[in-house]
Design an enzyme around this catalytic site. Structure first.
Site, PDB file in Angstrom:
ATOM      1  N   ASN A   1     -29.645  28.282 -90.898  1.00 31.26           N
ATOM      2  CA  ASN A   1     -31.084  28.550 -91.037  1.00 31.26           C
ATOM      3  C   ASN A   1     -31.576  28.280 -92.461  1.00 31.26           C
ATOM      4  O   ASN A   1     -32.691  28.613 -92.812  1.00 31.26           O
ATOM      5  CB  ASN A   1     -31.402  29.993 -90.632  1.00 31.26           C
ATOM      6  CG  ASN A   1     -30.774  31.027 -91.562  1.00 31.26           C
ATOM      7  OD1 ASN A   1     -30.081  30.661 -92.512  1.00 31.26           O
ATOM      8  ND2 ASN A   1     -31.004  32.293 -91.290  1.00 31.26           N
TER       9      ASN A   1
ATOM     10  N   GLU B   1     -32.458  34.999 -96.827  1.00 33.02           N
ATOM     11  CA  GLU B   1     -32.834  34.525 -95.505  1.00 33.02           C
ATOM     12  C   GLU B   1     -34.257  33.959 -95.531  1.00 33.02           C
ATOM     13  O   GLU B   1     -35.065  34.336 -96.393  1.00 33.02           O
ATOM     14  CB  GLU B   1     -32.762  35.690 -94.501  1.00 33.02           C
ATOM     15  CG  GLU B   1     -31.370  36.307 -94.345  1.00 33.02           C
ATOM     16  CD  GLU B   1     -30.450  35.498 -93.426  1.00 33.02           C
ATOM     17  OE1 GLU B   1     -30.542  34.252 -93.395  1.00 33.02           O
ATOM     18  OE2 GLU B   1     -29.631  36.132 -92.733  1.00 33.02           O
TER      19      GLU B   1
ATOM     20  N   HIS C   1     -30.237  29.525 -95.285  1.00 32.41           N
ATOM     21  CA  HIS C   1     -30.054  30.563 -96.312  1.00 32.41           C
ATOM     22  C   HIS C   1     -29.033  30.115 -97.359  1.00 32.41           C
ATOM     23  O   HIS C   1     -28.124  29.347 -97.075  1.00 32.41           O
ATOM     24  CB  HIS C   1     -29.685  31.929 -95.694  1.00 32.41           C
ATOM     25  CG  HIS C   1     -28.316  32.053 -95.117  1.00 32.41           C
ATOM     26  ND1 HIS C   1     -28.046  32.807 -93.998  1.00 32.41           N
ATOM     27  CD2 HIS C   1     -27.120  31.551 -95.493  1.00 32.41           C
ATOM     28  CE1 HIS C   1     -26.752  32.755 -93.735  1.00 32.41           C
ATOM     29  NE2 HIS C   1     -26.164  32.000 -94.622  1.00 32.41           N
TER      30      HIS C   1
ATOM     31  N   ASP D   1     -22.434  37.527-102.718  1.00 32.16           N
ATOM     32  CA  ASP D   1     -22.921  38.535-101.780  1.00 32.16           C
ATOM     33  C   ASP D   1     -21.797  39.352-101.157  1.00 32.16           C
ATOM     34  O   ASP D   1     -20.621  39.026-101.303  1.00 32.16           O
ATOM     35  CB  ASP D   1     -23.782  37.869-100.689  1.00 32.16           C
ATOM     36  CG  ASP D   1     -23.176  36.573-100.161  1.00 32.16           C
ATOM     37  OD1 ASP D   1     -21.952  36.379-100.315  1.00 32.16           O
ATOM     38  OD2 ASP D   1     -23.915  35.756 -99.607  1.00 32.16           O
TER      39      ASP D   1
HETATM   40  C1  F6R Z   1     -21.356  33.426 -98.256  1.00 31.27           C
HETATM   41  C2  F6R Z   1     -22.750  32.980 -98.348  1.00 31.27           C
HETATM   42  C3  F6R Z   1     -23.395  32.288 -97.209  1.00 31.27           C
HETATM   43  C4  F6R Z   1     -22.551  31.129 -96.640  1.00 31.27           C
HETATM   44  C5  F6R Z   1     -23.256  30.485 -95.451  1.00 31.27           C
HETATM   45  C6  F6R Z   1     -22.413  29.407 -94.825  1.00 31.27           C
HETATM   46  O1  F6R Z   1     -20.954  34.074 -99.440  1.00 31.27           O
HETATM   47  O2  F6R Z   1     -23.371  33.218 -99.329  1.00 31.27           O
HETATM   48  O3  F6R Z   1     -24.643  31.775 -97.646  1.00 31.27           O
HETATM   49  O4  F6R Z   1     -22.326  30.179 -97.658  1.00 31.27           O
HETATM   50  O5  F6R Z   1     -23.544  31.461 -94.486  1.00 31.27           O
HETATM   51  O6  F6R Z   1     -21.272  29.963 -94.231  1.00 31.27           O
HETATM   52  P1  F6R Z   1     -20.117  29.046 -93.626  1.00 31.27           P
HETATM   53  O7  F6R Z   1     -19.478  28.350 -94.766  1.00 31.27           O
HETATM   54  O8  F6R Z   1     -19.173  30.024 -92.956  1.00 31.27           O
HETATM   55  O9  F6R Z   1     -20.782  28.124 -92.668  1.00 31.27           O
END
Ligand code: F6R
Length: 239
Positions: free
Chosen positions: A136, A143, A138, A67
């Site tokens: 959450n 989401e 995702h 992403d």
């Molecule tokens: C990032 C992504 C997100 C993160 C998630 C956890 O490329 O796809 O799904 O993996 O938000 O983020 P952290 O590791 O910062 O807690």
């Protein structure tokens, strides 16, 4: 789901890096799906270290990131392209032309989503996809919702994600409101998935994931349907 429980973040990073390294050694032209965020930073440092010691080569590897914020210029220091260069690509022998991140500066995000899907398909699909998880639930920026989109698309970020990601910005109002993300279908086409989870703030997310049910309002639970998922986590998320 295969579960590897580690004592701490350092051990999780090393175990995950070893799994990625094994896959690259078995298939030097691996198509490797990558994630950003705090969770994989330590793994990227371990992979860079293995590369610098001459134990692992990325010369033939192709990467595709999950992403990118939208809109954002790739040179912006908050972009995921910038993150990947800084944490991994600048420190390894990969050909940057073989590193792909959705283009946050694309004029037409729907066309960019289509281009990204075609790119993944032209590469022959993703061999190993690294994932983190949002508080959450995702994965990528898929989401919670009553419907999940299969292909790469532009999406609105939820308030909870904006709040969680505001730690990287001067203020929450600076966090981009939208992102381009691989869809649930793009992620599911990966042959193998390596899910990394660390930190007590992810505890509730892990129990929802391990319930062995699926719920589009907690997108990571969809992983219970994938045939080859390895979860590498710290012990504190399971207490
Ligand atoms: C990032 C992504 C997100 C993160 C998630 C956890 O490329 O796809 O799904 O993996 O938000 O983020 P952290 O590791 O910062 O807690």
């Amino acid at each position: 789901m295969n579960i590897i429980v580690c004592r701490n973040y350092e051990e999780m990073s090393l175990r995950a890096a070893r799994i990625v390294a094994e896959q690259i050694k078995a298939k030097p032209n691996l198509v490797l799906g990558l994630a950003t965020g705090s969770t994989p930073e330590g793994m990227y440092a371990q992979l860079a270290d293995m590369n610098q010691k001459g134990e692992l080569s990325f010369k033939e590897v192709t990467t595709v990131n999950l992403d990118e914020y939208y809109p954002i210029a790739p040179a912006n220091d908050q972009s995921y392209r910038y993150f990947m260069n800084r944490h991994l690509f600048d420190h390894i022998d990969i050909d940057k032309a073989n590193t792909h991140v959705p283009d946050g500066a694309a004029a037409d995000p729907a066309a960019e989503g289509k281009r990204y899907e075609e790119l993944i398909s032209d590469l022959g699909g993703i061999d190993l996809q690294v994932l983190g998880i949002g508080r959450n639930g995702h994965i990528g920026f898929n989401e919670p919702d009553s419907k999940l989109i299969l292909d790469t698309h532009v999406t609105d970020l939820t308030e909870s994600t904006i709040e969680a990601n505001s730690r990287f910005f001067a203020s929450p109002s600076d966090v981009p409101r939208r992102a381009l993300t691989m869809g649930i279908g793009s992620i599911f086409k990966a042959k193998k998935i390596l899910l990394m989870i660390s930190g007590v703030e992810k505890k509730a997310a892990v129990s929802a994931l391990l319930e062995r049910t699926v719920d589009t309002n907690f997108p990571a639970t969809m992983l219970n349907l994938h045939p080859d998922v390895t979860l590498v986590c710290t012990a504190d998320v399971l207490d």
